[in-house]
Write an enzyme that holds these catalytic residues in place. Structure first.
Site, PDB file in Angstrom:
ATOM      1  N   ASP A  78      -7.354  -3.550   0.564  1.00 48.35           N
ATOM      2  CA  ASP A  78      -8.247  -2.694  -0.206  1.00 48.35           C
ATOM      3  C   ASP A  78      -9.493  -2.467   0.635  1.00 48.35           C
ATOM      4  O   ASP A  78     -10.040  -3.401   1.227  1.00 48.35           O
ATOM      5  CB  ASP A  78      -8.600  -3.267  -1.574  1.00 48.35           C
ATOM      6  CG  ASP A  78      -9.009  -2.146  -2.515  1.00 48.35           C
ATOM      7  OD1 ASP A  78      -8.159  -1.295  -2.832  1.00 48.35           O
ATOM      8  OD2 ASP A  78     -10.195  -2.080  -2.909  1.00 48.35           O
ATOM      9  N   LYS A 121     -10.846   2.147  17.906  1.00 46.93           N
ATOM     10  CA  LYS A 121     -11.211   1.915  16.502  1.00 46.93           C
ATOM     11  C   LYS A 121     -10.810   0.500  16.073  1.00 46.93           C
ATOM     12  O   LYS A 121     -11.590  -0.221  15.452  1.00 46.93           O
ATOM     13  CB  LYS A 121     -10.545   2.966  15.590  1.00 46.93           C
ATOM     14  CG  LYS A 121     -10.846   2.731  14.112  1.00 46.93           C
ATOM     15  CD  LYS A 121     -10.190   3.748  13.176  1.00 46.93           C
ATOM     16  CE  LYS A 121     -10.415   3.324  11.721  1.00 46.93           C
ATOM     17  NZ  LYS A 121      -9.726   4.196  10.743  1.00 46.93           N
ATOM     18  N   GLY A 139      -9.221   9.510   6.513  1.00 44.69           N
ATOM     19  CA  GLY A 139     -10.271   9.271   5.521  1.00 44.69           C
ATOM     20  C   GLY A 139     -11.637   9.776   5.966  1.00 44.69           C
ATOM     21  O   GLY A 139     -11.796  10.932   6.370  1.00 44.69           O
ATOM     22  N   THR A 161       0.838  -1.196   0.000  1.00 45.90           N
ATOM     23  CA  THR A 161       0.000   0.000   0.000  1.00 45.90           C
ATOM     24  C   THR A 161       0.871   1.244   0.000  1.00 45.90           C
ATOM     25  O   THR A 161       1.974   1.235   0.555  1.00 45.90           O
ATOM     26  CB  THR A 161      -0.933   0.031   1.231  1.00 45.90           C
ATOM     27  OG1 THR A 161      -1.645   1.284   1.244  1.00 45.90           O
ATOM     28  CG2 THR A 161      -0.182  -0.107   2.544  1.00 45.90           C
ATOM     29  N   GLY A 162       0.377   2.298  -0.623  1.00 45.55           N
ATOM     30  CA  GLY A 162       1.070   3.580  -0.585  1.00 45.55           C
ATOM     31  C   GLY A 162       0.440   4.519   0.431  1.00 45.55           C
ATOM     32  O   GLY A 162       0.809   5.681   0.514  1.00 45.55           O
ATOM     33  N   HIS A 181     -13.506  -2.430  10.432  1.00 52.83           N
ATOM     34  CA  HIS A 181     -13.387  -3.322   9.280  1.00 52.83           C
ATOM     35  C   HIS A 181     -11.950  -3.853   9.163  1.00 52.83           C
ATOM     36  O   HIS A 181     -11.727  -5.028   8.964  1.00 52.83           O
ATOM     37  CB  HIS A 181     -13.806  -2.562   8.023  1.00 52.83           C
ATOM     38  CG  HIS A 181     -13.201  -1.200   7.893  1.00 52.83           C
ATOM     39  ND1 HIS A 181     -13.258  -0.259   8.903  1.00 52.83           N
ATOM     40  CD2 HIS A 181     -12.470  -0.617   6.899  1.00 52.83           C
ATOM     41  CE1 HIS A 181     -12.617   0.828   8.532  1.00 52.83           C
ATOM     42  NE2 HIS A 181     -12.128   0.638   7.320  1.00 52.83           N
ATOM     43  N   ARG A 182     -10.962  -2.955   9.335  1.00 53.06           N
ATOM     44  CA  ARG A 182      -9.556  -3.362   9.195  1.00 53.06           C
ATOM     45  C   ARG A 182      -9.128  -4.233  10.379  1.00 53.06           C
ATOM     46  O   ARG A 182      -8.390  -5.206  10.205  1.00 53.06           O
ATOM     47  CB  ARG A 182      -8.669  -2.113   9.085  1.00 53.06           C
ATOM     48  CG  ARG A 182      -7.194  -2.403   8.804  1.00 53.06           C
ATOM     49  CD  ARG A 182      -6.457  -1.170   8.330  1.00 53.06           C
ATOM     50  NE  ARG A 182      -6.971  -0.712   7.045  1.00 53.06           N
ATOM     51  CZ  ARG A 182      -7.800   0.344   6.908  1.00 53.06           C
ATOM     52  NH1 ARG A 182      -8.144   1.061   7.948  1.00 53.06           N
ATOM     53  NH2 ARG A 182      -8.273   0.666   5.726  1.00 53.06           N
ATOM     54  N   ASP A 217     -13.329   8.851   8.556  1.00 57.74           N
ATOM     55  CA  ASP A 217     -13.592   8.643   9.987  1.00 57.74           C
ATOM     56  C   ASP A 217     -14.418   9.763  10.635  1.00 57.74           C
ATOM     57  O   ASP A 217     -15.280   9.475  11.473  1.00 57.74           O
ATOM     58  CB  ASP A 217     -12.272   8.458  10.764  1.00 57.74           C
ATOM     59  CG  ASP A 217     -11.660   7.078  10.550  1.00 57.74           C
ATOM     60  OD1 ASP A 217     -12.353   6.201   9.990  1.00 57.74           O
ATOM     61  OD2 ASP A 217     -10.496   6.878  10.941  1.00 57.74           O
ATOM     62  N   LYS A 239      -2.933   3.589   6.468  1.00 54.31           N
ATOM     63  CA  LYS A 239      -3.156   2.132   6.544  1.00 54.31           C
ATOM     64  C   LYS A 239      -1.937   1.448   7.160  1.00 54.31           C
ATOM     65  O   LYS A 239      -2.079   0.536   7.973  1.00 54.31           O
ATOM     66  CB  LYS A 239      -3.372   1.548   5.142  1.00 54.31           C
ATOM     67  CG  LYS A 239      -4.689   1.864   4.505  1.00 54.31           C
ATOM     68  CD  LYS A 239      -4.731   1.096   3.187  1.00 54.31           C
ATOM     69  CE  LYS A 239      -5.959   1.382   2.375  1.00 54.31           C
ATOM     70  NZ  LYS A 239      -5.914   0.674   1.073  1.00 54.31           N
TER      71      LYS A 239
HETATM   72  P1  ITT Z   1      -3.542   1.989  -1.451  1.00 52.21           P
HETATM   73  O1  ITT Z   1      -4.379   1.663  -2.653  1.00 52.21           O
HETATM   74  O2  ITT Z   1      -2.160   2.417  -1.809  1.00 52.21           O
HETATM   75  O3  ITT Z   1      -3.588   0.905  -0.415  1.00 52.21           O
HETATM   76  P2  ITT Z   1      -5.644   3.941  -1.013  1.00 52.21           P
HETATM   77  O4  ITT Z   1      -5.921   4.957   0.049  1.00 52.21           O
HETATM   78  O5  ITT Z   1      -5.763   4.392  -2.436  1.00 52.21           O
HETATM   79  O6  ITT Z   1      -4.184   3.301  -0.735  1.00 52.21           O
HETATM   80  P3  ITT Z   1      -7.921   2.173  -1.330  1.00 52.21           P
HETATM   81  O7  ITT Z   1      -7.954   2.216  -2.807  1.00 52.21           O
HETATM   82  O8  ITT Z   1      -8.157   0.856  -0.642  1.00 52.21           O
HETATM   83  O9  ITT Z   1      -6.547   2.686  -0.748  1.00 52.21           O
HETATM   84  O10 ITT Z   1      -8.999   3.238  -0.790  1.00 52.21           O
HETATM   85  C1  ITT Z   1      -9.316   3.235   0.552  1.00 52.21           C
HETATM   86  C2  ITT Z   1     -10.006   4.548   0.904  1.00 52.21           C
HETATM   87  O11 ITT Z   1     -11.170   4.246   1.691  1.00 52.21           O
HETATM   88  C3  ITT Z   1      -9.106   5.401   1.780  1.00 52.21           C
HETATM   89  O12 ITT Z   1      -8.277   6.264   1.023  1.00 52.21           O
HETATM   90  C4  ITT Z   1     -10.133   6.149   2.620  1.00 52.21           C
HETATM   91  O13 ITT Z   1     -10.641   7.231   1.883  1.00 52.21           O
HETATM   92  C5  ITT Z   1     -11.235   5.107   2.786  1.00 52.21           C
HETATM   93  N1  ITT Z   1     -10.998   4.299   4.005  1.00 52.21           N
HETATM   94  C6  ITT Z   1     -10.548   3.008   4.086  1.00 52.21           C
HETATM   95  N2  ITT Z   1     -10.432   2.622   5.356  1.00 52.21           N
HETATM   96  C7  ITT Z   1     -10.772   3.688   6.106  1.00 52.21           C
HETATM   97  C8  ITT Z   1     -10.831   3.923   7.493  1.00 52.21           C
HETATM   98  O14 ITT Z   1     -10.458   2.989   8.379  1.00 52.21           O
HETATM   99  N3  ITT Z   1     -11.252   5.101   7.911  1.00 52.21           N
HETATM  100  C9  ITT Z   1     -11.616   6.065   7.032  1.00 52.21           C
HETATM  101  N4  ITT Z   1     -11.573   5.946   5.718  1.00 52.21           N
HETATM  102  C10 ITT Z   1     -11.152   4.761   5.235  1.00 52.21           C
END
Ligand code: ITT
Length: 187
Positions: A63, A167, A145, A4-5, A172-173, A147, A9
């Site tokens: 993801d 949290k 994000g 992941t970037g 979910h995570r 949250d 996360k």
């Molecule tokens: P990578 O693909 O590099 O892993 P990304 O941020 O682009 O990073 P995703 O495509 O999986 O990852 O998109 C996930 C998005 O969903 C993230 O950027 C947040 O906007 C939202 N998200 C995921 N988990 C979250 C959390 O625990 N709390 C708040 N927002 C979350």
């Protein structure tokens, strides 16, 4: 090695996999996420990093996304890009609040899929869901994000008003990471 970037996360997953040696992907890791499901996009990220990871490393992708019922599941797999290229977390939250307006239908769920490739090529997948609702305004400063605009059904605070451990216990995570830990035989 985490495929992941997203540094937020990485921070959460390192805490969830405490006791395991976890390293982030090289800077700039950002493969095209062309899938239409969390599993497909997690697989794309894990497959993209596998050749660049040490042969004896496990590679794991996350993801995740926010699925809003009144928006037919949007932003879903497009959660990070919801507000367009370059949109910040705050931009995405504002757009979501604008789209929902004063509507009473505010049900939503966060989803997370963790996809892990072992050194021998074996694949393990674990998922987690957190049901809740979208608030009428952003509240709280922790987390990342969406949250500040997401209140889990089990609480009267948003995720951004919770500590990292609070949290992790319900998220979910957190759920996906505990499932993955069992599959990997971690403590
Ligand atoms: P990578 O693909 O590099 O892993 P990304 O941020 O682009 O990073 P995703 O495509 O999986 O990852 O998109 C996930 C998005 O969903 C993230 O950027 C947040 O906007 C939202 N998200 C995921 N988990 C979250 C959390 O625990 N709390 C708040 N927002 C979350």
């Amino acid at each position: 090695m985490l495929a992941t970037g997203n540094h937020d996360k990485v921070r959460e997953l390192m805490a969830l996999l405490d006791g395991t040696a976890v390293v982030a992907a090289p800077d700039g890791f950002d493969p095209d996420e062309t899938g239409t499901t969390l599993v497909q996009n997690a697989r794309i990220k894990a497959d993209a990093l596998r050749p660049d990871a040490p042969a004896d490393a496990y590679v794991m992708a996350d993801d995740s996304g926010l699925f809003v019922h009144a928006l037919d599941g949007r932003p879903g797999v497009h959660s990070s890009r919801y507000g367009g290229p370059g949109a910040t977390y705050a931009d995405n939250c504002d757009l979501l609040l604008r789209e929902l307006g004063d509507g009473d239908q505010r049900g939503a769920a966060f989803g997370c899929v963790l996809y892990c490739i072992a050194p021998d090529g074996a694949v393990m997948v674990a998922g987690g869901v957190l049901p809740g609702e979208i608030t009428r305004e952003a509240v709280g400063t922790d987390g990342f994000g969406y949250d500040p605009v997401f209140r889990p059904l089990s609480d009267d605070r948003t995720l951004a008003q919770m500590t990292r451990d609070e949290k992790a216990a319900i998220s979910h995570r957190g759920r996906a990471a505990r499932g993955m830990s069992r599959l990997l035989g971690l403590p």
